[in-house]
Design a protein around this motif. Structure first.
Motif, PDB file in Angstrom:
ATOM      1  N   CYS A 117      -0.515   4.148 -11.535  1.00 39.31           N
ATOM      2  CA  CYS A 117      -1.163   2.832 -11.412  1.00 39.31           C
ATOM      3  C   CYS A 117      -2.683   2.948 -11.267  1.00 39.31           C
ATOM      4  O   CYS A 117      -3.367   1.948 -10.993  1.00 39.31           O
ATOM      5  N   GLY A 118      -3.224   4.162 -11.394  1.00 37.19           N
ATOM      6  CA  GLY A 118      -4.661   4.355 -11.357  1.00 37.19           C
ATOM      7  C   GLY A 118      -5.285   4.367  -9.983  1.00 37.19           C
ATOM      8  O   GLY A 118      -6.495   4.146  -9.847  1.00 37.19           O
ATOM      9  N   GLN A 119      -4.489   4.661  -8.936  1.00 30.62           N
ATOM     10  CA  GLN A 119      -5.007   4.630  -7.572  1.00 30.62           C
ATOM     11  C   GLN A 119      -5.786   5.891  -7.207  1.00 30.62           C
ATOM     12  O   GLN A 119      -6.661   5.843  -6.357  1.00 30.62           O
ATOM     13  N   PHE A 120      -5.436   7.027  -7.778  1.00 35.04           N
ATOM     14  CA  PHE A 120      -6.220   8.242  -7.562  1.00 35.04           C
ATOM     15  C   PHE A 120      -6.009   9.206  -8.718  1.00 35.04           C
ATOM     16  O   PHE A 120      -5.117   9.019  -9.548  1.00 35.04           O
ATOM     17  N   ASP A 121      -6.824  10.269  -8.736  1.00 38.08           N
ATOM     18  CA  ASP A 121      -6.860  11.139  -9.912  1.00 38.08           C
ATOM     19  C   ASP A 121      -5.776  12.221  -9.869  1.00 38.08           C
ATOM     20  O   ASP A 121      -5.065  12.385  -8.877  1.00 38.08           O
ATOM     21  N   ARG A 122      -5.721  12.958 -10.976  1.00 35.98           N
ATOM     22  CA  ARG A 122      -4.702  13.996 -11.144  1.00 35.98           C
ATOM     23  C   ARG A 122      -4.846  15.107 -10.102  1.00 35.98           C
ATOM     24  O   ARG A 122      -3.848  15.670  -9.636  1.00 35.98           O
ATOM     25  N   ASN A 123      -6.068  15.426  -9.699  1.00 35.94           N
ATOM     26  CA  ASN A 123      -6.289  16.509  -8.740  1.00 35.94           C
ATOM     27  C   ASN A 123      -5.612  16.204  -7.406  1.00 35.94           C
ATOM     28  O   ASN A 123      -4.959  17.066  -6.805  1.00 35.94           O
ATOM     29  N   ILE A 124      -5.760  14.969  -6.929  1.00 35.75           N
ATOM     30  CA  ILE A 124      -5.119  14.571  -5.674  1.00 35.75           C
ATOM     31  C   ILE A 124      -3.594  14.575  -5.833  1.00 35.75           C
ATOM     32  O   ILE A 124      -2.864  15.048  -4.960  1.00 35.75           O
ATOM     33  N   LEU A 125      -3.114  14.067  -6.958  1.00 38.96           N
ATOM     34  CA  LEU A 125      -1.669  14.063  -7.213  1.00 38.96           C
ATOM     35  C   LEU A 125      -1.112  15.475  -7.183  1.00 38.96           C
ATOM     36  O   LEU A 125      -0.076  15.731  -6.550  1.00 38.96           O
ATOM     37  N   THR A 126      -1.797  16.403  -7.834  1.00 40.63           N
ATOM     38  CA  THR A 126      -1.310  17.785  -7.881  1.00 40.63           C
ATOM     39  C   THR A 126      -1.245  18.389  -6.485  1.00 40.63           C
ATOM     40  O   THR A 126      -0.291  19.098  -6.139  1.00 40.63           O
ATOM     41  N   GLY A 127      -2.262  18.116  -5.666  1.00 38.60           N
ATOM     42  CA  GLY A 127      -2.252  18.622  -4.297  1.00 38.60           C
ATOM     43  C   GLY A 127      -1.101  18.063  -3.486  1.00 38.60           C
ATOM     44  O   GLY A 127      -0.401  18.798  -2.773  1.00 38.60           O
ATOM     45  N   ILE A 128      -0.895  16.753  -3.569  1.00 42.16           N
ATOM     46  CA  ILE A 128       0.192  16.114  -2.824  1.00 42.16           C
ATOM     47  C   ILE A 128       1.549  16.620  -3.323  1.00 42.16           C
ATOM     48  O   ILE A 128       2.445  16.930  -2.521  1.00 42.16           O
ATOM     49  N   GLU A 129       1.706  16.722  -4.625  1.00 41.78           N
ATOM     50  CA  GLU A 129       2.972  17.218  -5.174  1.00 41.78           C
ATOM     51  C   GLU A 129       3.267  18.632  -4.687  1.00 41.78           C
ATOM     52  O   GLU A 129       4.406  18.950  -4.322  1.00 41.78           O
ATOM     53  N   GLY A 130       2.248  19.478  -4.664  1.00 41.83           N
ATOM     54  CA  GLY A 130       2.451  20.855  -4.219  1.00 41.83           C
ATOM     55  C   GLY A 130       2.872  20.924  -2.765  1.00 41.83           C
ATOM     56  O   GLY A 130       3.777  21.694  -2.400  1.00 41.83           O
ATOM     57  N   ALA A 131       2.224  20.116  -1.924  1.00 42.59           N
ATOM     58  CA  ALA A 131       2.579  20.096  -0.504  1.00 42.59           C
ATOM     59  C   ALA A 131       3.996  19.558  -0.296  1.00 42.59           C
ATOM     60  O   ALA A 131       4.775  20.107   0.499  1.00 42.59           O
ATOM     61  N   CYS A 132       4.325  18.497  -1.012  1.00 42.28           N
ATOM     62  CA  CYS A 132       5.670  17.913  -0.887  1.00 42.28           C
ATOM     63  C   CYS A 132       6.733  18.903  -1.344  1.00 42.28           C
ATOM     64  O   CYS A 132       7.802  19.006  -0.719  1.00 42.28           O
ATOM     65  N   GLN A 133       6.459  19.618  -2.416  1.00 41.36           N
ATOM     66  CA  GLN A 133       7.437  20.578  -2.919  1.00 41.36           C
ATOM     67  C   GLN A 133       7.709  21.664  -1.885  1.00 41.36           C
ATOM     68  O   GLN A 133       8.850  22.105  -1.723  1.00 41.36           O
ATOM     69  N   GLU A 134       6.679  22.092  -1.175  1.00 39.67           N
ATOM     70  CA  GLU A 134       6.880  23.094  -0.137  1.00 39.67           C
ATOM     71  C   GLU A 134       7.778  22.557   0.977  1.00 39.67           C
ATOM     72  O   GLU A 134       8.650  23.270   1.490  1.00 39.67           O
TER      73      GLU A 134
END
Length: 471
Positions: free
Chosen positions: A68-85
């Motif tokens: 939805c355009g709320q934040f960029d890919r870099n933030i998404l990648t960081g959050i996804e990595g933390a969640c996956q852990e």
């Protein structure tokens, strides 16, 4: 020699600044909750399904926010990595909050937000606490409120635990069915109201134990549909305030993909945000399972009672000495502890009912105690099912001679004579057997009521149990 104080970092919130351990992944709001809630001593980290569920929800929310355009890919990648852990079981030691807490789950939600944000920062090349790059509120909790993220995480976490519970109970059912096959040729007396009834096989009895639990498993599977309804996108009260258009649908789709569950969005988010029906229904299912499982354990204890002055039709594995004063005594400790698990779960159902009823207006603030009860119950059941299977059911043996003796001397076999000699005559024989202590078969032969051939045909216990005689 004085000790060097532990390294700290300073964070701030609405109430001001607070020192947080520098190596902690949680932040200021979790730190305050750690100070406030010393209630049960049971920490969130003891329920990994809940932590994994939060990570799945936050990952789904991050994907929807990025879409939805709320934040960029870099933030998404960081959050996804933390969640996956977190999904993989890492960093669960950072969830030290008491499961019982005020605030409708806000502390737990912020615990997840802060841990994910700080780990995401590290993955992005920043230090813990540098929230301008990835913020617990603006990014990890973006387009959310505790009031949609927390109950959704409970729904997902309960569904994850339910899958493990079903697996554990299925193995227990299989163990009872295996004993049913093993004891298929052991004739015994069935009992109603603790009185002799008619013959059956010990195999039929154990197969019935398995089937009664299998019925509960089917119910647990069916209830998953209710658990898969979520209110993501509701934000504070269900109006969707601060969530961008399309977010709720995108988040629901992402959560379904991440969890592998048939997640769907509630039709009325205002109603769903205040509703606790899924928890009440699921608790009711667990209460029903507790009732059935406790009854089975009661029967195991009764059938093994003795060993000299009880029914003694089966032998439970001897696990430990049973008395500090009576030599040689061995108690049915495994069924006993499973009984206690069942009592606990049944009691928790009342707590859940009261908590669900106590919700007011647009939110139920008592969901933390509901969560504590349900996740505890799942944990207890999973452990109890394995304990009962491994330490009891698998090792049960039959006392074939005892079972045969009860069949030979029971008055219950006279029931089969009703169609042949009538109820009144059958009753007379039963009364005489009780008075004299003789077996029914002995009296029938003595009084020449039937020939041996007729006895073999009418009173054949194998035929009476509905079994097929082996060729």
């Amino acid at each position: 020699m004085s000790q060097t104080p532990a390294a700290m970092r300073i964070e701030h919130d609405l109430l001001g600044e607070l020192a947080v351990p520098a190596d902690a992944y949680y932040g200021v709001q979790t730190a305050r909750a750690l100070e406030n809630f010393h209630i049960s001593g049971v920490q969130l980290r003891l329920y990994p399904d809940l932590i994994r569920a939060f990570a799945m929800v936050k990952m789904a929310a991050a994907r929807a926010n990025h879409e939805c355009g709320q934040f960029d890919r870099n933030i998404l990648t960081g959050i996804e990595g933390a969640c996956q852990e977190l999904i993989e079981g890492k960093l669960h030691d950072q969830f030290r909050l008491d499961v019982l807490q005020g605030g409708a789950g806000t502390s737990t939600n912020m615990n997840a937000n802060e841990v994910i944000a700080n780990r995401a920062l590290e993955l992005m090349g920043h230090a813990k606490g540098e929230y301008r790059y990835c913020d617990p509120h603006d990014h990890v909790n973006g387009s959310q409120s505790t009031n949609d993220a927390y109950p959704t995480s409970l729904h997902v976490g309960i569904a994850l635990g339910n899958a493990r519970l079903i697996a554990a109970m299925t193995e227990l059912v299989q163990a009872f069915r295996a004993k049913g096959r093993e004891f298929g040729d052991v004739l015994k007396m069935g009992r109603t109201q603790l009185q002799d009834a008619v013959p059956m096989t010990l195999g039929q009895e154990f197969t019935a134990f398995g089937e009664t639990l299998a019925g509960e498993i089917r119910t647990l599977k069916a209830i998953e549909q209710v658990l898969c309804e979520t209110n993501m996108g509701a934000t504070a009260i269900g109006t969707g305030l601060n969530a961008p258009p399309g977010y709720a649908e995108a988040c629901t789709k992402a959560l379904a993909e991440i969890t592998g569950l048939p997640i769907y969005k509630a039709e009325d988010l205002i109603e769903a945000t205040q509703d606790t029906q899924a928890f009440v229904l699921y608790s009711s299912c667990m209460k029903s399972l507790a009732i059935k499982l406790s009854k089975v354990c009661n029967d195991l204890r009764l059938l093994s009672s003795g060993p000299r002055c009880g029914l003694r039709e089966i032998n439970l594995p001897a696990k430990q000495p049973g008395s500090s004063i009576m030599p040689g005594k061995v108690n049915p400790v495994i069924p006993e502890v499973v009984n206690m698990v069942c009592f606990r779960v049944i009691g928790s159902d009342l707590t859940i009912s009261m908590a669900a009823e106590a919700g007011q207006l647009q939110l139920n603030v008592f969901e933390p105690v509901i969560a504590a009860c349900i996740f505890e119950a799942q944990t207890l059941f999973i452990n109890a099912a394995r304990t009962l299977r491994v330490h009891c059911v698998d090792g049960i043996t039959a006392n074939r001679d005892v079972c045969a003796h009860y069949v030979d001397f029971s008055i219950g076999t006279v029931t089969a004579l009703n169609p042949v000699i009538g109820y009144e005559r059958s009753t007379e024989l039963a009364a005489e057997a009780m008075k004299t202590g003789k077996g029914i078969l002995d009296l029938i032969r003595e009084k020449k009521v039937l020939t041996d051939a007729q006895i073999a045909q009418v009173l054949d216990p194998v035929t009476m149990t509905g079994q097929k005689r082996a060729e």
